[in-house]
Design an enzyme around this catalytic site. Structure first.
Site, PDB file in Angstrom:
ATOM      1  N   ASP A  94       0.870  -1.175   0.000  1.00 47.49           N
ATOM      2  CA  ASP A  94       0.000   0.000   0.000  1.00 47.49           C
ATOM      3  C   ASP A  94       0.905   1.222   0.000  1.00 47.49           C
ATOM      4  O   ASP A  94       1.522   1.555   1.012  1.00 47.49           O
ATOM      5  CB  ASP A  94      -0.887  -0.013   1.249  1.00 47.49           C
ATOM      6  CG  ASP A  94      -1.834   1.184   1.316  1.00 47.49           C
ATOM      7  OD1 ASP A  94      -1.697   2.103   0.484  1.00 47.49           O
ATOM      8  OD2 ASP A  94      -2.709   1.195   2.213  1.00 47.49           O
ATOM      9  N   SER A 173      -1.857  14.007 -14.310  1.00 45.51           N
ATOM     10  CA  SER A 173      -3.084  14.001 -15.106  1.00 45.51           C
ATOM     11  C   SER A 173      -3.297  15.379 -15.711  1.00 45.51           C
ATOM     12  O   SER A 173      -2.981  16.403 -15.084  1.00 45.51           O
ATOM     13  CB  SER A 173      -4.290  13.639 -14.232  1.00 45.51           C
ATOM     14  OG  SER A 173      -5.504  13.814 -14.940  1.00 45.51           O
ATOM     15  N   TYR A 186      -8.934  15.187  -6.435  1.00 49.51           N
ATOM     16  CA  TYR A 186      -8.133  14.480  -7.432  1.00 49.51           C
ATOM     17  C   TYR A 186      -7.264  15.457  -8.221  1.00 49.51           C
ATOM     18  O   TYR A 186      -6.056  15.246  -8.381  1.00 49.51           O
ATOM     19  CB  TYR A 186      -9.058  13.712  -8.385  1.00 49.51           C
ATOM     20  CG  TYR A 186      -8.322  12.978  -9.483  1.00 49.51           C
ATOM     21  CD1 TYR A 186      -7.667  11.780  -9.223  1.00 49.51           C
ATOM     22  CD2 TYR A 186      -8.288  13.479 -10.793  1.00 49.51           C
ATOM     23  CE1 TYR A 186      -6.993  11.099 -10.225  1.00 49.51           C
ATOM     24  CE2 TYR A 186      -7.625  12.806 -11.800  1.00 49.51           C
ATOM     25  CZ  TYR A 186      -6.978  11.616 -11.503  1.00 49.51           C
ATOM     26  OH  TYR A 186      -6.294  10.954 -12.505  1.00 49.51           O
ATOM     27  N   SER A 189      -4.425  16.854  -6.118  1.00 50.88           N
ATOM     28  CA  SER A 189      -3.332  15.904  -5.894  1.00 50.88           C
ATOM     29  C   SER A 189      -2.436  15.800  -7.123  1.00 50.88           C
ATOM     30  O   SER A 189      -1.205  15.720  -7.009  1.00 50.88           O
ATOM     31  CB  SER A 189      -3.893  14.525  -5.523  1.00 50.88           C
ATOM     32  OG  SER A 189      -4.570  13.924  -6.618  1.00 50.88           O
ATOM     33  N   LYS A 190      -3.039  15.834  -8.311  1.00 51.87           N
ATOM     34  CA  LYS A 190      -2.250  15.721  -9.541  1.00 51.87           C
ATOM     35  C   LYS A 190      -1.480  17.014  -9.829  1.00 51.87           C
ATOM     36  O   LYS A 190      -0.368  16.971 -10.372  1.00 51.87           O
ATOM     37  CB  LYS A 190      -3.162  15.367 -10.714  1.00 51.87           C
ATOM     38  CG  LYS A 190      -3.792  13.974 -10.595  1.00 51.87           C
ATOM     39  CD  LYS A 190      -2.733  12.888 -10.497  1.00 51.87           C
ATOM     40  CE  LYS A 190      -3.341  11.493 -10.526  1.00 51.87           C
ATOM     41  NZ  LYS A 190      -2.304  10.425 -10.481  1.00 51.87           N
TER      42      LYS A 190
END
Length: 340
Positions: A94, A173, A186, A189-190
């Site tokens: 993980d 991304s 999301y 974070s990218k």
């Protein structure tokens, strides 16, 4: 007309070779031969990570495959070895846990005696409006996996990559450029991943190559509808997927990873697949208000109070664009995507 002129200039300069830290010009002329090299891939049990493993395998690379699902990893390892990898090492872990990341690097180096490419790919997507969260702590895993997992692996991998003069491949991304509704954590974070690796390139770029990958929508478990709920659990919701993706084409995974690995082996500083997604960055830079208005119209407006009844979803369903824009694996109503 003036806006189009400046847009064309931006595209022109973006396509020029980039200077390295020491001021020399980086020319992507030669392609690296990865046969016999050791490649560690996180998030290798599905999506981009899985198929990058297959592409590296076809080129004769040794693989260290990392993800939480051991059974799935063993299946990927078997296919990779069939395709040409001399050996594929399975490492269940993980990567949101720093101890697991340290163990992944140590296990790889102990087994293969070296590390040449570190592909930080593992990621998870939370698709919820910010105000829908009852407990913001449930969104913490998005940053832990998408950002801190890459930081941890990079930290422990850098000493070995310096010895081999290897490469880090950070899968970010193109969503990092776009204010997409329901993707606040999301995209954040990218964006953090991009900023981190751009800064790291200044620090270690003379010793280690760094390719920042900014994919658009690519065939994967995410585009099949696997998301993290506002309660912090993974689940499958294709209705929410249709509302979020709407009229954006989803690129077949094989085409995407071939383009990504091609850029990596050329030593490119950035890689975007599909390539036309680069235009989103320039549109966001030149006309941010237009991009925000369009995203609101497509992904927020609907004819009911349902969060998934958006204009973009109706457009895709009624026009038949879904049959053209979504690969078969994404369109299937009978998907069985693991949610653990």
């Amino acid at each position: 007309m003036e806006g189009n002129f400046y847009l064309q200039r931006l595209v022109f300069w973006a396509e020029l070779p980039n200077p390295t830290v020491d001021g020399t010009l980086h020319l992507s002329v030669f392609s690296e031969d990865v046969a016999g090299k050791v490649v560690l891939i996180t998030g290798a049990s599905s999506g981009i990570g899985e198929h990058l493993a297959y592409e590296y395998a076809k080129r004769g690379a040794y693989l260290a495959l990392v993800a939480r699902r051991e059974n799935r990893l063993r299946e990927v390892a078997a296919v990779a070895q069939y395709l040409g990898s001399p050996y594929a090492l399975v490492i269940p872990a993980d990567i949101s846990k720093i101890e697991d990341c340290k163990r992944c690097i140590q296990t790889t180096v102990t087994h293969f005696r070296r590390l040449d490419h570190l592909v930080n790919n593992a990621g998870v997507s939370s698709v919820n409006l910010f105000e829908e969260y009852d407990n913001l702590q449930n969104a913490v895993p998005v940053m832990d996996v998408n950002f801190w997992g890459m930081v941890y692996c990079s930290y422990y991998g850098i000493p070995h990559l310096k010895q081999s003069r290897g490469k880090i491949i950070g899968i970010a991304s193109s969503a990092a450029w776009l204010p997409a509704p329901r993707l606040s954590f999301y995209t954040s974070s990218k964006a953090a991943v991009i900023s981190f690796y751009e800064t790291l390139r200044v620090e270690v770029g003379r010793d280690i190559g760094i390719t920042i990958v900014t994919p658009g929508l690519v065939e994967s478990e995410m585009t099949q509808g696997k998301f993290m709920s506002k309660d912090g659990h993974l689940y499958l919701d294709q209705q929410l997927r249709d509302a979020t993706v709407s009229a954006m084409p989803i690129m077949p995974i094989d085409d995407a990873v071939k383009g990504i690995l091609r850029s990596v082996c050329k030593g490119d500083r950035y890689a975007t697949e599909p390539r036309w997604m680069k235009m989103a960055f320039y549109y966001k830079t030149l006309w941010p208000e237009l991009v925000e208005w369009f995203n609101y119209l497509i992904n927020m407006r609907g004819s009911s109070n349902s969060p998934t009844d958006t204009f973009g979803k109706r457009l895709v369903q009624l026009s038949g664009l879904k049959n053209w824009f979504y690969p078969d694996s994404v369109r299937s109503p009978d998907l069985d995507v693991e949610t653990n």
